[in-house]
Design a protein around this motif. Sequence first.
Motif, PDB file in Angstrom:
ATOM      1  N   GLY A 158       0.798  -1.224   0.000  1.00  0.00           N
ATOM      2  CA  GLY A 158       0.000   0.000   0.000  1.00  0.00           C
ATOM      3  C   GLY A 158       0.828   1.270   0.000  1.00  0.00           C
ATOM      4  O   GLY A 158       0.438   2.281   0.593  1.00  0.00           O
ATOM      5  N   THR A 159       1.976   1.260  -0.669  1.00  0.00           N
ATOM      6  CA  THR A 159       2.880   2.408  -0.621  1.00  0.00           C
ATOM      7  C   THR A 159       2.294   3.663  -1.252  1.00  0.00           C
ATOM      8  O   THR A 159       2.720   4.772  -0.928  1.00  0.00           O
ATOM      9  N   ILE A 160       1.334   3.494  -2.137  1.00  0.00           N
ATOM     10  CA  ILE A 160       0.775   4.649  -2.836  1.00  0.00           C
ATOM     11  C   ILE A 160      -0.443   5.224  -2.114  1.00  0.00           C
ATOM     12  O   ILE A 160      -0.889   6.337  -2.427  1.00  0.00           O
ATOM     13  N   VAL A 161      -0.965   4.493  -1.137  1.00  0.00           N
ATOM     14  CA  VAL A 161      -2.195   4.911  -0.448  1.00  0.00           C
ATOM     15  C   VAL A 161      -2.051   6.253   0.265  1.00  0.00           C
ATOM     16  O   VAL A 161      -2.913   7.132   0.118  1.00  0.00           O
ATOM     17  N   TYR A 219       5.558   3.069   8.613  1.00  0.00           N
ATOM     18  CA  TYR A 219       6.781   3.375   7.876  1.00  0.00           C
ATOM     19  C   TYR A 219       7.935   3.885   8.734  1.00  0.00           C
ATOM     20  O   TYR A 219       9.063   3.967   8.255  1.00  0.00           O
ATOM     21  N   LYS A 220       7.678   4.230   9.985  1.00  0.00           N
ATOM     22  CA  LYS A 220       8.764   4.732  10.817  1.00  0.00           C
ATOM     23  C   LYS A 220       9.137   3.775  11.943  1.00  0.00           C
ATOM     24  O   LYS A 220      10.312   3.594  12.243  1.00  0.00           O
ATOM     25  N   ASP A 232      14.273   4.890  -0.074  1.00  0.00           N
ATOM     26  CA  ASP A 232      14.272   6.070   0.791  1.00  0.00           C
ATOM     27  C   ASP A 232      13.154   7.039   0.412  1.00  0.00           C
ATOM     28  O   ASP A 232      12.519   7.642   1.285  1.00  0.00           O
ATOM     29  N   PHE A 233      12.911   7.186  -0.895  1.00  0.00           N
ATOM     30  CA  PHE A 233      11.843   8.095  -1.318  1.00  0.00           C
ATOM     31  C   PHE A 233      10.483   7.556  -0.892  1.00  0.00           C
ATOM     32  O   PHE A 233       9.644   8.309  -0.391  1.00  0.00           O
ATOM     33  N   THR A 234      10.263   6.265  -1.105  1.00  0.00           N
ATOM     34  CA  THR A 234       8.965   5.666  -0.766  1.00  0.00           C
ATOM     35  C   THR A 234       8.678   5.775   0.725  1.00  0.00           C
ATOM     36  O   THR A 234       7.616   6.261   1.134  1.00  0.00           O
ATOM     37  N   VAL A 235       9.621   5.332   1.538  1.00  0.00           N
ATOM     38  CA  VAL A 235       9.422   5.358   2.992  1.00  0.00           C
ATOM     39  C   VAL A 235       9.444   6.787   3.520  1.00  0.00           C
ATOM     40  O   VAL A 235       8.591   7.186   4.320  1.00  0.00           O
TER      41      VAL A 235
END
Length: 239
Positions: A50-53, A109-110, A195-198
């Motif tokens: 679900g990275t784009i959600v 994500y963190k 790195d960009f995604t997270v």
Amino acid sequence: MGFVAGFLKVLSGLLSAAFAIAGIGLAIYGSVSTYLIFISNSDMVIKDYGTIVPSAMTVILGLVLLIFVIMGCTGVCRESTCCMETYASFLILLAMAHFALGGYCIVVYKNTEQRALRHQIENDLRMKLENAGLDEIQDWMSCCGILQPAEEYRFVDATKLNGYELPPSCCESRVPCSIDSPDRYSEGCLTSVFDFTVGTNIIIGYISLGIAATELLGAIFAICLSCCVWRHQSVAVWR
């Protein structure tokens, strides 16, 4: 209208203007990050993780905020208690949505391990490299290859690039450069994409929490202003 009501009216107006700017900013930032995640993450990563959600939700919530700001401005300018109370109600709902989005992004994500996500992104990038489909990612992310650009391209494209040249998307000048050239991007795309995604989703999380707190403040001001206007109108009627 008394001093308190006038003060609340000014604050509500300023917050409405700030919300309008925030709505536009969220829509633009969300759109750009949605596109970059879409082109850099495979369908499997997007579906499974679900990275784009978060980015997509940022666009939606930004546009919804922008729509209801119009109602808020109308209520403040015309001193309409109905508009202001409706505006406050929707701000509370938006604040709850932003709190939920922010909490989700930070927790997922963190504060959790992302080894599976990183591994899947690496596998997807290797498939793109083998199929010569890495150019768009390299253009946008200013990266080259996956982990070690020179060795990867020497192995994959030895016949096409004579083992010494990298594709234009690997080079700052956008023309083929050698694997030893200072013109080539030194960072592999795995690091850039991961790195960009997270990082983007963590940033969205903190932004969402900040927006949510401000929306609650705006709702409180709108309710207080509505009460002042209602009291002023009631006193005027009785007189």
